[in-house]
Write a protein that holds these residues in place. Structure first.
Motif, short mmCIF file in Angstrom:
data_model
loop_
_atom_site.label_atom_id
_atom_site.label_comp_id
_atom_site.label_asym_id
_atom_site.label_seq_id
_atom_site.Cartn_x
_atom_site.Cartn_y
_atom_site.Cartn_z
N THR A 198 0.69 -1.29 0.02
CA THR A 198 0.01 0.05 -0.18
C THR A 198 0.82 1.07 -0.02
O THR A 198 0.65 2.18 -0.76
N MET A 199 1.94 1.32 0.86
CA MET A 199 2.62 2.22 0.82
C MET A 199 3.57 2.66 -0.42
O MET A 199 3.67 3.87 -0.75
N LEU A 200 3.93 1.51 -1.13
CA LEU A 200 4.77 1.79 -2.40
C LEU A 200 3.74 2.13 -3.57
O LEU A 200 4.13 2.96 -4.09
N ALA A 205 1.89 6.62 -6.95
CA ALA A 205 0.80 7.43 -7.18
C ALA A 205 1.15 8.93 -6.88
O ALA A 205 0.68 9.76 -7.79
N ASN A 206 1.78 9.16 -5.93
CA ASN A 206 2.35 10.77 -5.62
C ASN A 206 3.34 10.95 -7.06
O ASN A 206 2.75 12.02 -7.54
N ASP A 207 4.03 10.06 -7.32
CA ASP A 207 5.11 10.58 -8.29
C ASP A 207 4.34 10.64 -9.62
O ASP A 207 4.47 11.75 -10.46
N THR A 208 3.35 9.48 -9.98
CA THR A 208 2.82 9.51 -11.20
C THR A 208 1.74 10.44 -11.57
O THR A 208 1.89 11.36 -12.37
N SER A 238 -1.30 14.90 -6.97
CA SER A 238 -0.56 13.76 -6.20
C SER A 238 -1.61 13.35 -5.10
O SER A 238 -1.66 12.36 -4.77
N ILE A 239 -1.91 14.39 -4.31
CA ILE A 239 -3.11 13.90 -3.13
C ILE A 239 -4.24 13.24 -3.72
O ILE A 239 -4.81 12.41 -3.17
N VAL A 240 -4.89 14.01 -4.78
CA VAL A 240 -6.16 13.20 -5.31
C VAL A 240 -5.76 12.07 -5.85
O VAL A 240 -6.75 11.28 -5.44
N GLY A 241 -4.83 11.54 -6.51
CA GLY A 241 -4.58 10.55 -7.04
C GLY A 241 -4.28 9.46 -6.06
O GLY A 241 -4.78 8.16 -6.15
N ALA A 242 -3.36 9.94 -5.09
CA ALA A 242 -3.19 8.93 -4.03
C ALA A 242 -4.13 8.43 -3.01
O ALA A 242 -4.44 7.51 -2.54
N ALA A 243 -5.30 9.56 -2.98
CA ALA A 243 -6.23 9.53 -2.22
C ALA A 243 -7.03 8.15 -2.76
O ALA A 243 -7.73 7.39 -2.22
N VAL A 244 -7.31 8.12 -4.30
CA VAL A 244 -8.05 7.26 -4.83
C VAL A 244 -7.44 5.67 -4.79
O VAL A 244 -7.93 4.54 -4.45
N ILE A 245 -6.02 5.75 -4.82
CA ILE A 245 -5.17 4.45 -4.49
C ILE A 245 -5.38 4.08 -3.12
O ILE A 245 -5.45 2.91 -2.81
N SER A 262 -7.53 7.26 2.80
CA SER A 262 -7.41 8.53 2.59
C SER A 262 -6.25 9.40 3.65
O SER A 262 -5.25 10.24 2.90
N VAL A 263 -6.45 9.03 4.79
CA VAL A 263 -5.50 9.53 5.78
C VAL A 263 -3.99 9.01 5.41
O VAL A 263 -3.11 9.92 5.38
N MET A 264 -3.88 8.01 4.92
CA MET A 264 -2.60 7.31 4.66
C MET A 264 -1.91 7.93 3.30
O MET A 264 -0.70 8.33 3.30
N ALA A 265 -3.03 8.55 2.46
CA ALA A 265 -2.72 8.93 1.07
C ALA A 265 -2.25 10.40 1.54
O ALA A 265 -0.94 10.86 1.14
#
Length: 326
Positions: A198-200, A205-208, A238-245, A262-265
């Protein structure tokens, strides 16, 4: 690696370059934005091939097809190792951080700070295994031992500059292998492999998403003096994309509520961005563009590890707080 001064050698400049302290050499290191020096862990022939590949970068300054291919290959190897052989995964991480501290030592050599590579590389190799096999106590003991060995190694060296070199060595051990080893501590917890995956995925997602949104809509630089291409628009992407992932990972992988993802993202994106900016500050201070060229489309290992370095302890802490019963 004869093209750079060795950390335990006399510290001579690369063959064919201007002497240290000359106007030519000073210009090569004092202007990070233009004429910055690039160096590689690869032989010169590979360096020429990489320079050829960089002739057609994307708008964000990287070879996008190569970056995507290398990124997917690394992510796939990490996930396969996590799921089928955690010990092999640990060895993979150890190899990465060893290369990372060597890249850092080579960067410091441009500032005539000769980091003792042998004890630092040895500590970088041991810390991930200590974390995975022995837990926090073993990691702490290994870190303290590696720092003491680094300081003693440089203290018995009669050459000048020992305090600065020892500090840089301890910084390398703290910044790279210690921080990354928290990922191995996370693997030891219940469903640790799924948590680390999940972290990876959140880091990817943050980078992409940050890259895509930044290229398309980036207008306002986040830290222009440190990382001119990082924008607030990209950070929002990054926040929006990572929140979805994060939502998908929390519900499908971890069996948790959507808000956990969401909090983890948000936490992971913040930590990954901080790690990226920290590495950019080091490169700007030293006067180089990339830490290396060993990973096509990405630069050096440190250019790929920068987001993971701070994200690892943050993810470990957040999972302990959000999922303490596990």
């Amino acid at each position: 690696m004869s093209d750079l001064p060795t950390p335990d050698g006399p510290g001579h400049p690369p063959a064919g370059s201007a002497p240290l302290g000359s106007p030519v050499q000073a210009a090569a290191t004092a202007a990070p934005g233009r004429g910055t020096r690039r160096f590689s862990l690869l032989p010169p022939a590979h360096g020429r091939a990489n320079r050829t590949a960089r002739k057609t970068p994307s708008r964000a300054g990287r070879n996008l097809p190569a970056a995507i291919a290398v990124g997917l290959a690394l992510l796939g190897a990490l996930i396969v190792g996590l799921l089928f052989s955690p010990l092999l995964f640990t060895a993979f991480v150890a190899a990465f951080v060893v290369v990372g501290v060597i890249e850092f030592a080579r960067a410091m050599a441009f500032r005539q700070v000769l980091v003792p590579r042998i004890p630092v590389a040895l500590g970088a190799a041991v810390l991930p295994f200590a974390a995975y096999l022995g837990g926090p106590e073993a990691l702490t003991l290994a870190f303290v031992g590696a720092c003491l060995l680094t300081v003693l190694w440089r203290a018995i060296d009669p050459r000048p500059g020992a305090p600065a070199a020892a500090r840089a060595g301890v910084m390398a051990l703290t910044w790279i292998p210690l921080m990354v080893s928290f990922a191995l501590l996370l693997v030891r917890t219940h469903d640790g492999a799924l948590k680390l995956i999940t972290m990876l995925l959140l880091v990817v997602a943050n980078d992409t998403f940050g890259y895509i949104v930044g290229v398309l809509f980036g207008r306002h630089a986040m830290a222009p003096r440190v990382s001119p291409k990082k924008t607030w628009e990209g950070f929002a992407g990054s926040i929006v994309g990572a929140a979805v992932i994060g939502l998908l990972c929390a519900t499908l992988l971890l069996g948790q509520s959507w808000w956990v993802g969401s909090v983890m993202a948000v936490a992971t994106v913040g930590a990954a961005t901080l790690g990226d900016l920290a590495e950019s500050m080091v490169k700007r201070e030293v006067g180089i563009k990339d830490m290396g060229t060993i990973l096509p489309g990405h630069g050096g290992v440190m250019d790929r590890l920068d987001s993971v370095i701070i994200a690892s302890p943050v993810a470990f802490l957040m999972f302990e707080l959000l999922m303490p019963q596990l």
